[in-house]
Enzyme design. Structure first.
Site: not given
Lengths: 281, 518
Positions: B299, B264, B371
C-alpha cells in the site's frame, strides 16, 4: 454577494446564521435519565459556543462513557469582513515555463534545491509532493522544472548532514518538511536547522523553506527560516516563491516585484510579513 | 476458487517463476550473511532481556562485546556459551554485565569445547522456541474457547504513545467491533538499532514496541476476547533495524500479526537493502514458527507513486513477498499481502479500476489473508467526501473478498482519529458488510469488460517488470527506483555496518531449529 461589511452563516436563507457541528462529551447515554442529561449537556455547550437556538439532531452512545452529538443551531456571532486577517501571497504565481525562463535569464545556471525530512520524521509525503516529478494536486513537482536541480535526501536526515550536503551542492534553497508534531518537534527541528545553517554558512546560507500541515505560516522569523508553507501548498507555489526570493535578492531582473507587504489585522497581529528573503543573499 | 477475470494460468505461473528468479540471489545473500540484530535475536530466544542503567539492552552489550573480540562471522552463540561454560556463569545476564564491563575474554572454541558450547546454546535457545510454540498453542486454545471472527477482519489502529492509554482505547475499539488492534510504533523506532525496554508512556506519533508493551496489550486483549467471546488479534511492526528481534519478541508474547515487508524499510526508511533482506528472512522464519500472519506494505508504494501507473509494482512486490515468505517457511495462510484503494477519485471509472486491482490480487493469491488499505492520498479534508470514499473502499473490499480491512478514517491526514471518527468508521464498515457482504457472490465482471481487461493488463505489466528485474537483479532494480519511485543503492542506507558475512563453521542454533522444522 457582499465583500465588505457584516455577514452571517447561510443555511437556506440569507443571514439565518445556521451552522452544524459535531462533538463528543464524556457522558454516558444509557437509560432515559442519562440521555436527557447528555442532550442537555450538549445544548449547554452549544449555547456557550454562541448557538441559539440549538438542536441536537443526533446523539449516540459510544461505549459506556461517551456520547457523540450532531448539533444544528443559529450562530449569534457575525463576521466583519473589514476586520478579516488575510495572509496574502507576496509573490506572483508563475507557470513552470515562466519559472524556467526567469531562472535562465537571471541566474544563467540551474537553481539548486536540496530537500529533506529532518529529525525522526519519516513522513516524506510532503517533501515528495513538492519535489517528485509526480507532484501534487495536478501540478508536477520541482524535479519536473528543467532549470531546477533537485537533491531529495529523503527521510530522517540529520541536520549536520543536511548542512553539509547543501554546502556541497551549492544549494540556492533548502526545503524541509515536517509532519510529526508531537511535543512541537516540528518547531524545535526547524529552529535547530536554521541555527545550524547560520552557524555554518552565515549570511551566505541558502534560502530556508519549511513546510508541513501544523506550521503557522506567519512564524518564519520566529523559527529563523525564510518561509513557511502550510497545508495544501503546491509545487508551483514553492517554485514561484523560490524565484521571487532568490532572483530578487541576487540582483536578477530586479525591482520587478515589490517587497512583501501584507498588512495584518486580527488578534496579536504584530508579526511581520513572512518573507525575510533579504537575509538569504 | 473460481476465476472471474479469465487470467491465463500460464501467465500467472510465469509471473511466479520470474519472481523466484529475481528473489533467489537475495535469499542466497541472506543464507551467507548474518547481522547484529539476527545475533541479538538468538540471545533473546535464549532468555536474555533487560537493559543497563542507560537503557541499552543487555543483548546489545553482549553482542557488541563479542563482536569487538571475536567478530560475529561465526555467530554470537559459540563465543557466548563457551564463555558461559568457561566462566561458570549462572545466566546470560550475569555474563552480559561482566562482558560490558570488559571482564570477559571471548574466544572461538574448538573441538570438544565447541561441541559443548553448541550443546549449551542449543538448550538455551530451545527454551525460547518452546515458549513460542506454547504461545501458538495458547492462541489456538483461545480461538477455540472464544471464537474466530469471520473475514473480513476489521483492523483498527491505536497510537497514543502511552501503553496505558492505548490499552483502554484498544479494548473500547474491540468492543465496538474491531477484530484486530494494531499499535502504531513511535516514529523513528525503525532506525533505532536496539529495542527499548519496559512499559513506555511517551512516544512520537505512536507507542514504542517493547516486550513489556507487547505483554501488557496482549493480556488486556485476552481479557476482552474472553468478555466478547471473540478472539481479538494484536498487531505490531517487525520492520527497521531490529526486525529479527521484534519478530522474536512478538512470538514470545503471542502477537498475532506483524507488519513485515520485504522492501518497505529499504524504500521508505532508507535502511540498507542487504541488511533488510537478511533480517527479513530470519524474522519470517520466526513468524512462521509462531503462527503469526505477516502483513506486507505494498500500500505504501501507492502513497508515493500513482495508483494506476504503479499498480503493477504492487503485484510484483506481492509476488516477491510471497516468494520470500514461502522460502522462509510461511504458509499461504500467513501471507497477509497488502494493497490499497488509492486511485484518484476524480478519474473516470476509478471504482472499476479499484475493483480490477483488488480482484486481480484476490485471484492471484487465493489462500492469502489479503490486507486492504483505505484511501489516504486523496483524503482532502472534506470529511464528507472522505466518508463516502471510505464506504466505496469498504464496498470494494466486500465485493472482492478481501480478508483484512484496515478501517479508513474520514479525518485521515487531519488529526489522530477522534473517538467519534473511529466510531463513525466502524458504523460505515458495519453498514457496508450488512448491506453488501454477499455481493461478491453475484459480482461477475464481463469477460472482456473494463474490469477484466484492466486486471489482465496489470498482470501483463507485472510480468514485464519482473522480466526486467530478472535481467538486472533485484538489488539493481531497487537502486534504480523501481519501487515507490525511490532510488536505494545496495551499498547505501542505514545498518550496512551491522551486516557480517558468515565464516566457515558459522553457528546459529535458532536458525538451525527454525530451518529444520520447515
Amino acid at each position: 454577494m457582499s465583500r465588505t461589511g457584516i455577514v452571517r452563516p447561510y443555511g437556506d436563507t440569507t443571514s439565518d446564521g445556521r451552522v452544524q457541528l459535531s462533538f463528543t462529551l464524556p457522558v454516558p447515554f444509557g437509560d432515559e435519565a442519562e440521555r436527557r442529561l447528555a442532550e442537555g449537556a450538549a445544548l449547554q455547550l452549544a449555547a456557550k459556543m454562541g448557538l441559539d437556538p440549538a438542536m441536537v439532531v443526533h446523539a449516540k452512545g459510544m461505549g459506556p462513557d461517551f456520547t457523540f452529538f450532531i448539533v444544528y443551531g443559529r450562530a449569534c456571532h457575525v463576521v466583519d469582513l473589514s476586520a478579516v486577517a488575510v495572509a496574502e501571497r507576496e509573490f506572483p504565481l508563475l507557470a513552470s515555463a515562466e519559472v524556467n525562463l526567469r531562472i535562465r535569464s537571471a541566474l544563467g545556471r540551474k537553481l539548486v534545491v536540496v530537500g529533506a525530512c529532518i529529525g525522526t520524521d519519516a513522513h516524506t509525503v510532503g517533501i515528495d509532493a513538492i519535489l517528485n516529478v509526480k507532484g501534487h494536486a495536478g501540478e508536477k513537482g520541482l524535479e519536473y522544472y528543467r532549470e531546477i536541480r533537485v537533491v531529495n535526501m529523503g527521510a530522517q536526515v540529520g541536520v549536520a548532514d543536511l548542512v553539509a550536503r547543501a554546502a556541497a551542492e551549492h544549494a540556492d534553497a533548502v526545503l524541509v518538511s515536517q509532519v510529526v508534531t508531537q511535543r512541537d518537534a516540528h518547531l524545535s527541528n526547524a529552529r535547530e536547522m536554521a541555527a545550524a545553517f547560520t552557524d555554518a554558512l552565515g549570511p551566505a546560507r541558502p534560502l530556508l523553506v519549511v513546510g508541513g500541515p501544523r506550521f503557522d505560516p506567519s512564524a518564519a522569523r520566529d523559527l529563523g527560516v525564510d518561509k513557511i508553507f502550510g497545508r495544501g501548498t503546491t509545487p508551483r507555489e514553492v517554485a514561484s516563491y523560490l524565484l521571487h526570493a532568490l532572483v530578487r535578492s541576487r540582483g536578477g531582473p530586479g525591482g520587478s516585484s515589490p517587497p512583501a507587504s501584507t498588512p495584518r489585522g486580527g488578534p496579536g497581529g504584530s508579526s511581520p510579513p513572512a518573507s525575510t528573503a533579504e537575509e538569504a543573499a | 476458487m473460481t476465476t472471474k477475470l479469465n487470467l491465463d494460468p500460464a501467465v500467472v505461473a510465469q509471473a511466479r517463476e520470474l519472481a523466484a528468479l529475481a528473489g533467489k540471489p537475495v535469499v542466497q545473500l541472506a543464507r551467507t550473511h548474518t547481522t547484529t540484530s539476527v545475533e541479538r535475536a538468538v540471545l533473546r530466544l535464549a532468555g536474555l532481556h533487560g537493559a543497563d542503567s542507560d537503557g541499552m539492552p543487555w543483548v546489545n552489550r553482549l553482542a557488541d562485546a563479542v563482536r569487538d573480540q571475536t567478530g560475529l562471522e561465526h555467530g554470537v552463540a559459540l563465543p557466548v556459551w563457551d564463555a558461559m561454560l568457561a566462566g561458570g556463569y549462572p545466566d546470560l545476564r550475569t555474563l552480559a554485565v561482566d562482558a560490558s564491563a570488559g571482564l570477559v575474554k571471548f574466544r572461538l572454541p574448538e573441538g570438544q569445547e565447541a561441541d559443548q558450547a553448541r550443546a549449551a546454546a542449543d538448550r538455551s535457545v530451545k527454551t525460547g522456541i518452546a515458549r513460542i510454540d506454547a504461545q501458538r498453542a495458547e492462541r489456538d486454545r483461545m480461538l477455540a474457547t472464544t471464537s474466530n471472527p469471520p473475514m473480513p477482519w476489521i483492523y483498527l489502529i491505536v497510537a497514543t504513545g502511552d501503553i496505558y492509554e492505548d490499552i483502554p482505547q484498544a479494548q473500547a475499539a474491540a468492543r465496538e467491533g474491531a477484530d484486530i488492534i494494531a499499535v502504531i510504533r513511535s516514529t523513528g523506532q525503525s532506525l533505532l538499532d536496539y529495542v527499548p525496554e519496559g512499559a513506555t508512556r511517551e512516544g512520537y506519533a505512536g507507542t514504542y514496541a517493547t516486550q513489556e508493551n507487547f505483554r501488557l496489550m496482549r493480556a488486556a486483549l485476552d481479557d476482552t476476547s474472553a468478555e466478547l467471546g471473540r478472539y481479538v488479534r494484536l498487531t505490531n511492526y517487525a520492520s527497521g533495524l531490529c526486525m529479527p528481534e521484534i519478530a522474536t519478541l512478538a512470538g514470545l508474547e503471542r502477537l498475532d500479526m506483524m507488519l513485515n515487508d520485504c522492501m518497505y524499510g529499504i524504500i521508505f526508511r532508507d535502511i540498507n537493502p542487504v541488511r533488510t533482506f537478511i533480517d527479513q528472512r530470519f524474522s519470517r522464519q520466526v513468524h512462521a514458527r509462531a503462527g503469526i500472519i505477516i502483513n506486507t506494505g505494498e500500500d505504501n508504494y501507492l502513497t508515493t507513486a500513482d495508483a494506476v501507473d504503479a499498480a503493477h509494482t504492487v503485484v510484483v512486490s506481492q509476488l516477491l513477498n510471497e516468494y520470500f515468505g514461502r522460502e522462509a517457511g510461511l504458509a499461504d495462510s500467513q501471507l497477509g499481502l497488502g494493497h490499497a484503494f488509492e486511485i484518484n477519485p476524480e478519474l473516470p471509472d476509478s471504482f472499476l479500476l479499484e475493483l480490477a486491482h483488488a480482484q486481480l490480487i484476490r485471484e492471484l493469491f487465493p489462500d492469502a489473508p489479503l490486507k486492504y488499505m483505505p484511501p489516504t492520498k486523496h483524503m482532502t479534508g472534506n470529511i464528507f467526501d472522505g466518508y463516502l470514499l471510505d464506504a466505496f473502499f469498504n464496498l470494494a473490499g466486500c465485493m472482492t473478498g478481501q480478508s483484512i480491512l484496515l478501517i479508513g478514517m474520514m479525518t485521515e491526514g487531519i488529526h489522530t482519529p477522534f473517538l467519534s471518527d473511529r466510531d463513525l468508521a466502524l458504523e460505515n464498515v458495519r453498514y457496508v458488510r450488512r448491506a453488501a457482504g454477499r455481493l461478491g457472490g453475484s459480482f461477475r465482471p464481463e469477460p472482456d469488460g473494463l474490469v477484466a481487461r484492466r486486471a489482465r493488463q496489470v498482470l501483463a505489466e507485472s510480468v514485464d517488470l519482473l522480466r526486467r528485474i530478472g535481467s538486472q537483479g533485484l538489488l539493481t532494480a531497487i537502486a534504480a527506483g523501481t519501487f515507490g519511485v525511490t532510488r536505494r543503492p545496495a551499498d547505501g542506507g542505514r545498518g550496512l555496518d551491522g551486516v557480517v558475512r558468515r565464516a566457515e563453521g558459522y553457528y546459529n542454533p535458532a536458525s538451525q531449529i527454525l530451518e529444520a522444522a520447515q
